[in-house]
Design a protein around this motif. Structure first.
Motif, PDB file in Angstrom:
ATOM      1  N   VAL A 129      -0.640 -13.354  -0.564  1.00 39.35           N
ATOM      2  CA  VAL A 129       0.618 -12.757  -0.120  1.00 39.35           C
ATOM      3  C   VAL A 129       1.730 -13.793  -0.328  1.00 39.35           C
ATOM      4  O   VAL A 129       1.723 -14.868   0.276  1.00 39.35           O
ATOM      5  CB  VAL A 129       0.542 -12.344   1.375  1.00 39.35           C
ATOM      6  CG1 VAL A 129       1.882 -11.791   1.854  1.00 39.35           C
ATOM      7  CG2 VAL A 129      -0.582 -11.329   1.595  1.00 39.35           C
ATOM      8  N   LEU A 130       2.676 -13.452  -1.221  1.00 40.25           N
ATOM      9  CA  LEU A 130       3.789 -14.381  -1.497  1.00 40.25           C
ATOM     10  C   LEU A 130       4.956 -14.140  -0.558  1.00 40.25           C
ATOM     11  O   LEU A 130       5.665 -15.065  -0.178  1.00 40.25           O
ATOM     12  CB  LEU A 130       4.280 -14.208  -2.938  1.00 40.25           C
ATOM     13  CG  LEU A 130       3.357 -14.660  -4.071  1.00 40.25           C
ATOM     14  CD1 LEU A 130       4.088 -14.591  -5.390  1.00 40.25           C
ATOM     15  CD2 LEU A 130       2.828 -16.070  -3.843  1.00 40.25           C
ATOM     16  N   GLU A 131       5.197 -12.856  -0.256  1.00 41.93           N
ATOM     17  CA  GLU A 131       6.271 -12.494   0.686  1.00 41.93           C
ATOM     18  C   GLU A 131       5.797 -11.289   1.471  1.00 41.93           C
ATOM     19  O   GLU A 131       5.010 -10.488   0.937  1.00 41.93           O
ATOM     20  CB  GLU A 131       7.542 -12.065  -0.061  1.00 41.93           C
ATOM     21  CG  GLU A 131       8.333 -13.185  -0.677  1.00 41.93           C
ATOM     22  CD  GLU A 131       9.498 -12.603  -1.476  1.00 41.93           C
ATOM     23  OE1 GLU A 131      10.244 -11.746  -0.920  1.00 41.93           O
ATOM     24  OE2 GLU A 131       9.640 -12.987  -2.643  1.00 41.93           O
ATOM     25  N   SER A 132       6.277 -11.162   2.702  1.00 35.84           N
ATOM     26  CA  SER A 132       5.845 -10.009   3.495  1.00 35.84           C
ATOM     27  C   SER A 132       6.984  -9.381   4.270  1.00 35.84           C
ATOM     28  O   SER A 132       7.777 -10.072   4.921  1.00 35.84           O
ATOM     29  CB  SER A 132       4.752 -10.442   4.483  1.00 35.84           C
ATOM     30  OG  SER A 132       4.391  -9.352   5.291  1.00 35.84           O
ATOM     31  N   GLN A 133       7.073  -8.054   4.158  1.00 36.10           N
ATOM     32  CA  GLN A 133       7.940  -7.289   5.055  1.00 36.10           C
ATOM     33  C   GLN A 133       7.063  -6.298   5.810  1.00 36.10           C
ATOM     34  O   GLN A 133       7.468  -5.184   6.108  1.00 36.10           O
ATOM     35  CB  GLN A 133       9.016  -6.578   4.248  1.00 36.10           C
ATOM     36  CG  GLN A 133      10.000  -7.558   3.623  1.00 36.10           C
ATOM     37  CD  GLN A 133      11.286  -6.908   3.205  1.00 36.10           C
ATOM     38  OE1 GLN A 133      11.626  -5.804   3.639  1.00 36.10           O
ATOM     39  NE2 GLN A 133      12.035  -7.598   2.365  1.00 36.10           N
ATOM     40  N   ASN A 134       5.833  -6.715   6.040  1.00 37.06           N
ATOM     41  CA  ASN A 134       4.847  -5.885   6.744  1.00 37.06           C
ATOM     42  C   ASN A 134       4.263  -6.763   7.845  1.00 37.06           C
ATOM     43  O   ASN A 134       3.733  -7.844   7.569  1.00 37.06           O
ATOM     44  CB  ASN A 134       3.761  -5.461   5.734  1.00 37.06           C
ATOM     45  CG  ASN A 134       2.675  -4.606   6.367  1.00 37.06           C
ATOM     46  OD1 ASN A 134       2.225  -4.876   7.469  1.00 37.06           O
ATOM     47  ND2 ASN A 134       2.249  -3.583   5.643  1.00 37.06           N
TER      48      ASN A 134
END
Ligand code: NDP
Length: 331
Positions: free
Chosen positions: A76-81
């Motif tokens: 996961v490089l970025e998360s909006q979860n």
């Protein structure tokens, strides 16, 4: 730009590199609720051959000019979860893309402190669970029984044979090179192994290494190899039909000796399955596999090919027997 591998044409016979196409796309933009994933390991598996044909099966065919997919381990490089954070590792069915977004559905968080990440595509993933459930649920091997495994040096077969040993069976493997035959005996603890490519009379060879007959046959390959095992099946024997790779590239259904009379004469059971049938029991399978792995009772082997551009070739190489253990591509 983001690299993707799409299905360019449906193979006729053995898959060719030209059946795949590399395309470049814009990098995906992250939306609310999504995670941005970087592919780390890609699983290539024989069953993908079936999905490349336009044939009805237990999973829908791949669409032409759309991304291929398989089991993938990603970071996961970025998360909006809220369920995932940057730096997490996940495994699941994902596209053959260097980067992709996902809402996280059906992705399993995995821990590289418990096992190396690639193991989640093999012994602690689909192929390990296939070995475990096919053998224990259908084969029901008993201590002292004789178990024969075809495709024995591959991802599923190498685990099946070792579970057979853990459960107290006498285990015989069938594989396609002398090196694999040696590996089955010295590394995985099989009692005997046969090279089907150099053995003239397989029925006789199996009879020789199985003087008490075959109680359980775990079949990964089908075809003439299986004909020779069926001829040696014991009364109340169990034949687990896991795969039929010898026929996956055939353009018509191959004819062979009929199996019915062996089944009738020996009151034997023959049953096909797909690993997903046991989805509700996966935690139980994972528990056993990870425990045996940590205790050193299961030895795990993989063939790691490096580079995103080599995914199609690694897949094609499965049909040439180039892998020992699980075939994985490291990105
Ligand atoms: P493997 O790691 O065993 O790789 C494929 C192996 O098959 C090759 O290394 C090769 O070994 C052998 N092979 C290739 N062509 C032939 C042939 N013509 N005749 C005999 N052997 C051949 O793959 P997996 O362990 O991932 O899968 C094994 C089988 O299990 C496959 O048939 C697959 O489709 C099936 N499967 C079924 C599942 C289910 O849910 N039912 C789930 C997962 C897999 P060699 O050098 O010995 O020839």
């Amino acid at each position: 730009m983001n690299k993707t591998i799409i299905l360019n044409s449906r193979p006729v016979g053995k898959p060719q590199l030209s059946d795949f196409k590399f395309v470049e796309e814009e990098m995906p933009a992250l939306k609310e609720g999504e995670i941005l994933l970087k592919t780390k390991f890609v699983s290539v598996d024989p069953y993908l051959r079936g999905r490349m044909s336009d044939a009805k099966s237990y999973v829908p065919p791949f669409e032409l000019q759309k991304a291929m997919s398989s089991g993938v381990v990603a970071e996961v490089l970025e998360s909006q979860n809220e369920k995932f954070k940057k730096g997490d590792f996940v495994s699941g069915m994902l596209n053959w893309k260097e980067f992709q977004t996902s809402i996280g559905e059906n992705l399993l968080k995995i821990d590289d402190k418990i096992a190396p990440l690639s193991n989640y595509l093999g012994v602690l993933g689909m192929t390990g669970l296939t070995a475990y459930f096919g053998l224990t649920e259908i084969g029901k091997p008993q201590k002292g029984e004789t178990l024969v495994v075809s495709g024995a040096a591959g991802a599923v077969g190498s685990i099946v044979g070792q579970i057979g040993k853990i459960l107290g069976c006498r285990v015989i493997g069938i594989a396609g090179t002398d090196e694999k035959v040696e590996m089955l005996k010295s590394k995985f603890g099989f009692d005997e192994a046969i090279n089907y490519k150099t053995t003239e009379n397989m029925t006789k060879a199996i009879a020789e290494v199985c003087p008490d007959g075959v109680d359980v046959y775990f079949d990964n390959v089908g075809g003439t190899i299986s004909d020779s095992v069926h001829a040696n099946i014991n009364r109340l024997g169990r034949i687990i039909v896991c795969g039929a790779i010898s026929a996956y590239n055939d353009t018509s259904v191959p004819q062979g000796p009929r199996v019915e009379h062996f089944l009738i004469r020996k009151s034997a059971l023959m049953q096909g399955f797909i690993v997903g049938n046991y989805a509700d029991k996966f935690p139980e399978g994972m528990k056993h596999l990870s425990q045996w792995l940590s205790e050193g009772k299961l030895i795990y082997s993989e063939t790691i090919v490096e580079g995103f551009e080599n995914i199609p070739q690694a897949f094609i190489d499965l049909f040439e027997g180039k892998n020992k253990g699980k075939m994985i591509v490291k990105i």
